[in-house]
Scaffold this motif. Structure first.
Motif, PDB file in Angstrom:
ATOM      1  N   ALA A  66       0.848  -1.191   0.000  1.00 49.10           N
ATOM      2  CA  ALA A  66       0.000   0.000   0.000  1.00 49.10           C
ATOM      3  C   ALA A  66       0.887   1.246   0.000  1.00 49.10           C
ATOM      4  O   ALA A  66       0.990   1.968   0.988  1.00 49.10           O
ATOM      5  CB  ALA A  66      -0.935  -0.018   1.204  1.00 49.10           C
ATOM      6  N   HIS A  67       1.523   1.478  -1.147  1.00 51.95           N
ATOM      7  CA  HIS A  67       2.495   2.559  -1.268  1.00 51.95           C
ATOM      8  C   HIS A  67       1.883   3.928  -0.965  1.00 51.95           C
ATOM      9  O   HIS A  67       2.460   4.730  -0.230  1.00 51.95           O
ATOM     10  CB  HIS A  67       3.102   2.537  -2.675  1.00 51.95           C
ATOM     11  CG  HIS A  67       4.178   3.545  -2.882  1.00 51.95           C
ATOM     12  ND1 HIS A  67       5.455   3.381  -2.380  1.00 51.95           N
ATOM     13  CD2 HIS A  67       4.174   4.738  -3.535  1.00 51.95           C
ATOM     14  CE1 HIS A  67       6.185   4.431  -2.712  1.00 51.95           C
ATOM     15  NE2 HIS A  67       5.436   5.261  -3.411  1.00 51.95           N
ATOM     16  N   GLY A  68       0.717   4.194  -1.513  1.00 48.88           N
ATOM     17  CA  GLY A  68       0.074   5.497  -1.310  1.00 48.88           C
ATOM     18  C   GLY A  68      -0.256   5.761   0.146  1.00 48.88           C
ATOM     19  O   GLY A  68      -0.097   6.888   0.634  1.00 48.88           O
ATOM     20  N   THR A  69      -0.702   4.744   0.852  1.00 52.19           N
ATOM     21  CA  THR A  69      -1.025   4.892   2.270  1.00 52.19           C
ATOM     22  C   THR A  69       0.230   5.161   3.079  1.00 52.19           C
ATOM     23  O   THR A  69       0.227   5.988   3.995  1.00 52.19           O
ATOM     24  CB  THR A  69      -1.724   3.620   2.786  1.00 52.19           C
ATOM     25  OG1 THR A  69      -2.862   3.351   1.978  1.00 52.19           O
ATOM     26  CG2 THR A  69      -2.148   3.766   4.229  1.00 52.19           C
ATOM     27  N   CYS A  70       1.309   4.488   2.728  1.00 52.53           N
ATOM     28  CA  CYS A  70       2.582   4.709   3.403  1.00 52.53           C
ATOM     29  C   CYS A  70       3.061   6.144   3.190  1.00 52.53           C
ATOM     30  O   CYS A  70       3.425   6.835   4.134  1.00 52.53           O
ATOM     31  CB  CYS A  70       3.628   3.714   2.899  1.00 52.53           C
ATOM     32  SG  CYS A  70       5.300   4.008   3.529  1.00 52.53           S
ATOM     33  N   VAL A  71       3.028   6.600   1.944  1.00 52.75           N
ATOM     34  CA  VAL A  71       3.489   7.955   1.619  1.00 52.75           C
ATOM     35  C   VAL A  71       2.645   8.988   2.349  1.00 52.75           C
ATOM     36  O   VAL A  71       3.174   9.940   2.944  1.00 52.75           O
ATOM     37  CB  VAL A  71       3.469   8.191   0.090  1.00 52.75           C
ATOM     38  CG1 VAL A  71       3.733   9.647  -0.235  1.00 52.75           C
ATOM     39  CG2 VAL A  71       4.492   7.304  -0.589  1.00 52.75           C
TER      40      VAL A  71
END
Length: 94
Positions: A66-71
């Motif tokens: 979940a790249h977007g959530t991490c960013v």
């Protein structure tokens, strides 16, 4: 054969069979080392010591893909630059 002896022999057989299966089963994967790389990336920008728990959470989220959530968790929640958040989350996902 007495019932108690029969039960004991069945339990012994099951124990031996399950013990052998446990020995041949693949080991559970260890925690990804990439989480540490993600956390270290953020700590370098914060320059204030150990990262808060929210950084650890965001970096573990990166491992799930979940790249977007991490960013968002790092850039908006912690206040690091978007570039640092992007690179840290990318490290966490590797």
């Amino acid at each position: 054969m007495r019932t108690s002896a029969r039960i004991a022999s069945v339990l012994t057989g099951l124990t031996l069979a399950l013990g052998g299966a446990a020995l041949t089963a693949p080991a559970a994967p260890a925690a990804p080392a990439d989480v540490s790389a993600c956390i270290n990336q953020v700590e370098r920008e914060l320059k204030g010591g150990e990262a808060p728990a929210s950084v650890h959470t965001a970096c573990y989220i990166a491992v799930t893909g979940a790249h977007g959530t991490c960013v968002a968790g790092l850039a908006e929640g912690i206040g690091v630059t978007k570039a640092t958040a992007e690179s840290a989350c990318k490290l966490g996902a590797e």
